[in-house]
Design an enzyme around this catalytic site. Structure first.
Site, short mmCIF file in Angstrom:
data_model
loop_
_atom_site.label_atom_id
_atom_site.label_comp_id
_atom_site.label_asym_id
_atom_site.label_seq_id
_atom_site.Cartn_x
_atom_site.Cartn_y
_atom_site.Cartn_z
N LYS A 16 -9.14 22.61 8.50
CA LYS A 16 -9.58 23.15 10.29
C LYS A 16 -9.46 24.69 10.32
O LYS A 16 -8.81 25.10 9.92
CB LYS A 16 -8.60 22.95 11.14
N GLU A 49 -5.70 -2.41 4.43
CA GLU A 49 -5.00 -3.78 5.55
C GLU A 49 -6.33 -4.36 5.66
O GLU A 49 -6.12 -5.58 6.90
CB GLU A 49 -4.80 -2.25 6.64
N THR A 57 0.84 -0.98 -0.10
CA THR A 57 -0.05 -0.01 -0.55
C THR A 57 0.71 1.26 0.19
O THR A 57 1.51 1.38 0.57
CB THR A 57 -0.62 -0.39 0.60
N TRP A 86 -14.05 21.63 12.06
CA TRP A 86 -13.61 21.40 11.35
C TRP A 86 -14.29 21.20 10.45
O TRP A 86 -15.84 20.84 10.27
CB TRP A 86 -13.72 19.52 11.68
#
Length: 545
Positions: free
Chosen positions: A443, A333, A186, A448
């Site tokens: 931000k 993963e 990856t 957020w």
């Protein structure tokens, strides 16, 4: 085997049902080559024998560089079934990354398609672990004999010729189910590629659980015995999401397209009757917008989208062509599938806009997947579909760590949960909605702002073909959103027009007010990673430095 003992969960067992109960079913390559499941089983046995004759032993690593093909599917089975490890090489890597991944995996033998031979030419002297090369070709035997080996690889032979000369292996060994079966790398967007690996047990459990979930839904998005399957996700990428194993276990007709060319993919969908595929949004966008495909009938096609978020505008466009589209979620993963956004029959009766909201969600966890969304203190967030947190997971098929990298493995599994670094909200039904990567959240003045939500809104403007949003440093606000917009052909949208479009969604309460600080820059293309995802690291380097 002692009486009463349980057989191990091995990849070879996935072949029992289709070979015995539907041996005449087809596996098709590019619409030109056809094999029955019975022939496929024989070819797997011949490949296994051929690899053993070339000196491949249990624990050795066999690598593949090929397009999506019947050959790749044969390697999915034959290599791990003799106790070797299958390394699916990402053919889109740079030369340095190829050297690193081949050397790090300690590949012993590489099967390489003609078109990827030039990738090995400049690095042949640097991949010292590789003892032998086998050539994969789509040419006839007459053409094949005349081809020059530009990389000086000194092939031991051509795949089909070696296969036909081999006597099929009669029996495959009973391995420990925890034997490593596959590995791949990856790349992410920073640092060296990281190797992930999976055992026979993990792959079989992922196959069974994912197939159970895909097949058990009432109507929408079902993958079942009557389907015709074609992957449009590279087979080097997380086992093409593991779905070739599921398709083989089901015994469905399988169609492998080779190189991804939009009008040829559409031709195969029509001529071979393809009903189930999976891909990233970029590929679907390409296929739907290719003028050669305008008259292609897609009304029987089910498409599972993953790799990155599904924009509502693309979902609407696909549904307008009759495509049954929905979202899945996972990572390299995680083998990879963790969640699916299949709709119930009641949800299929909802108005289009409400359906789209559900189809683009990240979805509910599969059986055996423990998934939580936690804040910075590790507390689970409120299931109100608003409170954000990091997605953390446990499941029997997650990679145990990164190959030969104890430090990164410990970070991946800190606290006994696999850290995805994806930010999500969760609703009362358990369905999650990915809002961003932790590193991609913008931000603005201490708040957020989800770059993905802003991208989704911008994609709904009729003059926007593609968009990526990144955080641009700003003295007063810390960051403000910078939208990198690829206009649709023949249009010339302006920054004021797009800002006004975003303001409408802010006024409706669908976006936070910080979104009106949007800056727009028009670009020719949005940089992608090797697996077709938006490469925000590259975009930041290009437009912010």
């Amino acid at each position: 085997m002692p009486m009463g003992s349980l057989p191990a969960l091995l990849i070879k067992h996935l072949l029992f049902s289709p070979v015995h109960y539907d041996p005449a079913q087809e596996i098709v390559y590019k619409g030109e080559h056809r094999f029955s499941y019975a022939e496929f089983r024989q070819r797997v046995a011949r490949l296994a024998a051929m690899l053993k004759a070339q000196g491949v032993e249990p624990g050795d690593t066999v690598a593949v560089m090929d397009y999506d093909s019947h050959r790749y599917l044969e390697c999915y089975f034959a290599v791990p079934m003799i106790g070797a490890v299958l390394h699916t090489i990402n053919v889109r890597l740079s030369s340095e990354q190829l050297v690193y991944t081949i050397s790090h995996a300690e590949d012993d033998l590489i099967l390489v398609h003609d078109e990827f031979i030039p990738l090995l030419a400049p690095i042949r002297g640097r991949i010292e672990s590789v003892r032998k090369f086998i050539r994969l070709t789509d040419e006839t035997s007459d053409e094949s004999d005349d081809r020059v080996d530009p990389a000086g690889l000194n092939f031991v032979g051509e795949y089909e010729q070696l296969l036909q000369a081999a006597q099929p292996l009669e029996t495959f060994p009973d391995l420990d189910e925890n034997t490593r079966a596959t590995c791949f790398y990856t790349t992410g967007t920073t640092g060296l590629p990281k190797g992930v690996y999976f055992s026979h047990r993990q792959l079989v459990l992922h196959t069974l659980t994912s197939l159970l979930t895909l097949a058990s839904n009432g109507t929408q998005g079902r993958f079942h015995r009557e389907d015709v399957y074609m992957p449009i996700t590279p087979m080097f990428h997380v086992h093409a999401w593991g779905i070739p194993y599921m398709a083989t276990l089901l015994g469905v007709k399988q169609v492998y397209p080779g190189k991804y060319i939009p009008h040829q993919l559409a031709r195969l969908i029509e001529t071979e009757g393809v009903t189930f595929s999976h891909c990233v949004p970029t590929i679907l966008h390409m296929l739907l917008n290719d003028a050669k495909n305008a008259d292609c009938d897609l009304s029987r096609w089910k498409v599972l989208i993953g790799g990155s978020s599904l924009p509502k505008a693309l979902c609407r466009q696909a549904m307008g062509r009759g495509v049954d589209i929905y979202t899945g979620y996972g990572m390299s993963e995680t083998c990879p599938i963790l969640t699916l956004s299949q709709l119930s029959d009641d949800e299929l009766a909802l108005p289009m806009d409400e359906q789209i909201e559900r189809r683009v969600r990240t979805g509910r966890p599969l059986p055996l997947v423990a998934l939580r969304v936690v804040d910075a203190e590790g507390r689970e967030v409120t299931a109100d579909d608003h409170a954000p947190g990091e997605v953390q997971v446990r499941a029997p098929w997650l990679t145990r760590g990164y190959l030969k990298d104890e430090k990164q493995s410990e970070r991946l599994w800190a606290g006994g949960w696999l850290h995805t670094h994806d930010v999500a909200c969760r609703d009362h039904t358990g369905s999650i909605r990915i809002t961003d990567r932790t590193k991609d959240v913008i931000k603005v003045g201490g708040e957020w702002l989800s770059s993905l939500e802003l991208e989704d809104v911008l994609m709904q403007h009729p003059d926007v073909s593609e968009v990526a949003v990144i955080g641009q440093p700003a003295a007063r606000w810390g960051e403000i959103p910078l939208a990198l917009v690829v206009p649709r052909a023949g249009t010339e949208p302006g920054e004021r027009e797009l800002t006004h479009h975003v303001r409408e969604f802010v006024d409706k309460g669908m976006l936070p007010k910080e979104s009106i600080l949007l800056k727009v820059r028009f670009v020719d293309q949005v940089d992608k990673t090797s697996v077709g995802k938006t490469n925000k690291v590259a975009l930041r380097e290009k437009y912010l430095t």
